[in-house]
Design a protein around this motif. Structure first.
Motif, PDB file in Angstrom:
ATOM      1  N   ALA A  18     -82.166  36.061 -20.546  1.00  0.00           N
ATOM      2  CA  ALA A  18     -81.452  37.060 -21.363  1.00  0.00           C
ATOM      3  C   ALA A  18     -80.273  37.643 -20.584  1.00  0.00           C
ATOM      4  N   LEU A  19     -80.484  37.955 -19.322  1.00  0.00           N
ATOM      5  CA  LEU A  19     -79.393  38.498 -18.492  1.00  0.00           C
ATOM      6  C   LEU A  19     -78.299  37.456 -18.287  1.00  0.00           C
ATOM      7  N   TYR A  20     -78.706  36.222 -18.024  1.00  0.00           N
ATOM      8  CA  TYR A  20     -77.736  35.144 -17.850  1.00  0.00           C
ATOM      9  C   TYR A  20     -76.918  34.944 -19.125  1.00  0.00           C
ATOM     10  N   THR A  21     -77.578  34.970 -20.268  1.00  0.00           N
ATOM     11  CA  THR A  21     -76.890  34.805 -21.546  1.00  0.00           C
ATOM     12  C   THR A  21     -75.859  35.910 -21.756  1.00  0.00           C
ATOM     13  N   ALA A  22     -76.190  37.132 -21.382  1.00  0.00           N
ATOM     14  CA  ALA A  22     -75.232  38.248 -21.499  1.00  0.00           C
ATOM     15  C   ALA A  22     -74.043  38.038 -20.571  1.00  0.00           C
ATOM     16  N   ALA A  23     -74.298  37.539 -19.364  1.00  0.00           N
ATOM     17  CA  ALA A  23     -73.203  37.271 -18.424  1.00  0.00           C
ATOM     18  C   ALA A  23     -72.285  36.179 -18.972  1.00  0.00           C
ATOM     19  N   VAL A  24     -72.857  35.140 -19.559  1.00  0.00           N
ATOM     20  CA  VAL A  24     -72.053  34.058 -20.140  1.00  0.00           C
ATOM     21  C   VAL A  24     -71.224  34.580 -21.304  1.00  0.00           C
ATOM     22  N   ALA A  25     -71.814  35.391 -22.153  1.00  0.00           N
ATOM     23  CA  ALA A  25     -71.076  35.949 -23.295  1.00  0.00           C
ATOM     24  C   ALA A  25     -69.883  36.768 -22.809  1.00  0.00           C
ATOM     25  N   THR A  26     -70.071  37.541 -21.768  1.00  0.00           N
ATOM     26  CA  THR A  26     -68.978  38.347 -21.215  1.00  0.00           C
ATOM     27  C   THR A  26     -67.922  37.440 -20.598  1.00  0.00           C
ATOM     28  N   ALA A  27     -68.359  36.395 -19.909  1.00  0.00           N
ATOM     29  CA  ALA A  27     -67.426  35.463 -19.268  1.00  0.00           C
ATOM     30  C   ALA A  27     -66.602  34.679 -20.285  1.00  0.00           C
ATOM     31  N   ARG A  28     -67.080  34.569 -21.492  1.00  0.00           N
ATOM     32  CA  ARG A  28     -66.368  33.811 -22.520  1.00  0.00           C
ATOM     33  C   ARG A  28     -65.432  34.669 -23.369  1.00  0.00           C
ATOM     34  N   SER A  29     -65.213  35.890 -22.963  1.00  0.00           N
ATOM     35  CA  SER A  29     -64.316  36.769 -23.716  1.00  0.00           C
ATOM     36  C   SER A  29     -62.931  36.119 -23.836  1.00  0.00           C
ATOM     37  N   PHE A  31     -60.198  37.425 -24.256  1.00  0.00           N
ATOM     38  CA  PHE A  31     -59.208  38.209 -23.519  1.00  0.00           C
ATOM     39  C   PHE A  31     -58.982  37.653 -22.110  1.00  0.00           C
ATOM     40  N   LEU A  32     -60.036  37.200 -21.465  1.00  0.00           N
ATOM     41  CA  LEU A  32     -59.903  36.689 -20.105  1.00  0.00           C
ATOM     42  C   LEU A  32     -59.037  35.431 -20.061  1.00  0.00           C
ATOM     43  N   PHE A  33     -59.094  34.633 -21.125  1.00  0.00           N
ATOM     44  CA  PHE A  33     -58.308  33.413 -21.176  1.00  0.00           C
ATOM     45  C   PHE A  33     -56.916  33.663 -21.752  1.00  0.00           C
ATOM     46  N   GLU A  34     -56.863  34.381 -22.868  1.00  0.00           N
ATOM     47  CA  GLU A  34     -55.582  34.605 -23.542  1.00  0.00           C
ATOM     48  C   GLU A  34     -54.794  35.758 -22.927  1.00  0.00           C
ATOM     49  N   GLY A  35     -55.477  36.830 -22.575  1.00  0.00           N
ATOM     50  CA  GLY A  35     -54.796  38.016 -22.061  1.00  0.00           C
ATOM     51  C   GLY A  35     -54.452  37.952 -20.588  1.00  0.00           C
ATOM     52  N   ILE A  36     -55.312  37.334 -19.803  1.00  0.00           N
ATOM     53  CA  ILE A  36     -55.091  37.280 -18.353  1.00  0.00           C
ATOM     54  C   ILE A  36     -54.585  35.918 -17.913  1.00  0.00           C
ATOM     55  N   GLY A  37     -54.906  34.895 -18.664  1.00  0.00           N
ATOM     56  CA  GLY A  37     -54.408  33.564 -18.322  1.00  0.00           C
ATOM     57  C   GLY A  37     -55.348  32.740 -17.457  1.00  0.00           C
ATOM     58  N   ARG A  45     -63.888  28.069 -17.054  1.00  0.00           N
ATOM     59  CA  ARG A  45     -65.089  28.655 -17.659  1.00  0.00           C
ATOM     60  C   ARG A  45     -66.210  28.767 -16.630  1.00  0.00           C
ATOM     61  N   PHE A  46     -66.386  27.715 -15.835  1.00  0.00           N
ATOM     62  CA  PHE A  46     -67.404  27.730 -14.783  1.00  0.00           C
ATOM     63  C   PHE A  46     -67.141  28.877 -13.807  1.00  0.00           C
ATOM     64  N   ASP A  47     -65.880  29.059 -13.420  1.00  0.00           N
ATOM     65  CA  ASP A  47     -65.555  30.129 -12.475  1.00  0.00           C
ATOM     66  C   ASP A  47     -65.842  31.510 -13.052  1.00  0.00           C
ATOM     67  N   LEU A  48     -65.563  31.722 -14.325  1.00  0.00           N
ATOM     68  CA  LEU A  48     -65.858  33.026 -14.922  1.00  0.00           C
ATOM     69  C   LEU A  48     -67.356  33.257 -15.072  1.00  0.00           C
ATOM     70  N   ILE A  49     -68.098  32.214 -15.392  1.00  0.00           N
ATOM     71  CA  ILE A  49     -69.552  32.369 -15.442  1.00  0.00           C
ATOM     72  C   ILE A  49     -70.082  32.686 -14.046  1.00  0.00           C
ATOM     73  N   ASN A  50     -69.603  31.937 -13.037  1.00  0.00           N
ATOM     74  CA  ASN A  50     -69.986  32.232 -11.646  1.00  0.00           C
ATOM     75  C   ASN A  50     -69.730  33.686 -11.308  1.00  0.00           C
TER      76      ASN A  50
END
Length: 186
Positions: A18-29, A31-37, A45-50
């Motif tokens: 459950a905690l891992y799933t929440a971390a993945v959901a946050t990493a897939r925002s 905004f992180l891809f479109e807003g920050i680049g 994606r792997f780096d953001l999950i890490n």
């Protein structure tokens, strides 16, 4: 140990997932891809999950509750069980999966150490450098998007503070409160 012990779940396995799933959901925002680049690639994606899992593991390990370390291990185990499954679903052969998972573990460990050192020192510049080196790894030296790495570093520092302020009971319930996109620093 009896035969049934082989089929028994580990005490924090469900919560770890459950905690891992929440971390993945946050990493897939987006905004992180479109807003920050952050590169919207398998590596990005792997780096953001890490990154988000490392923040969560850091928080759990720091908790004085003796269950924190076991829960951190459960999150780590969930992550690498998921990585193994994803590689198999992508068609990676059984002979190669173990080697790839080992390389992923080494990458996670190296990044987590670099991020933790910068977070412990509250050094935004060192954190931005580590993020630029790892998240934007395809950039040649001096061309990594400095402003993007600095913005991601400020978000990581804010997420780290938010997780540190969270009661252990909510983490033990499998409900981490990562900051929402609207709560992130600009």
């Amino acid at each position: 140990m009896g035969l049934f012990a082989l089929f028994r779940r580990k005490p924090h396995e469900r919560t770890g997932f459950a905690l891992y799933t929440a971390a993945v959901a946050t990493a897939r925002s987006p905004f992180l891809f479109e807003g920050i680049g952050v590169p919207d690639t398998l590596d990005g994606r792997f780096d953001l999950i890490n990154l988000h899992v490392a923040l969560l593991v850091r928080r759990l390990r720091a908790d004085p509750d003796p269950r924190g370390a076991a829960l951190a291990q459960a999150v780590f185990d969930a992550m690498f069980a998921d990585m193994d499954l994803n590689l198999r679903e992508m068609g990676v052969s059984d002979m190669v999966v173990g080697k790839r998972v080992k390389r992923m573990w080494e990458a996670f460990h190296g990044r987590a150490i670099a991020y933790e050192e910068a977070l412990d020192a509250r050094d935004a510049a060192a954190l931005a450098q580590a993020l630029a080196r790892n998240v934007w790894r395809g950039a040649t030296p001096g061309t990594a998007p400095t402003a993007s790495a600095e913005q991601l570093a400020s978000i990581v520092l804010a997420q780290d503070r938010a997780l540190a302020a969270q009661p252990f009971a909510s983490l033990l319930a499998g409900k981490p409160a990562f900051l929402a996109e609207t709560e992130l620093p600009a």
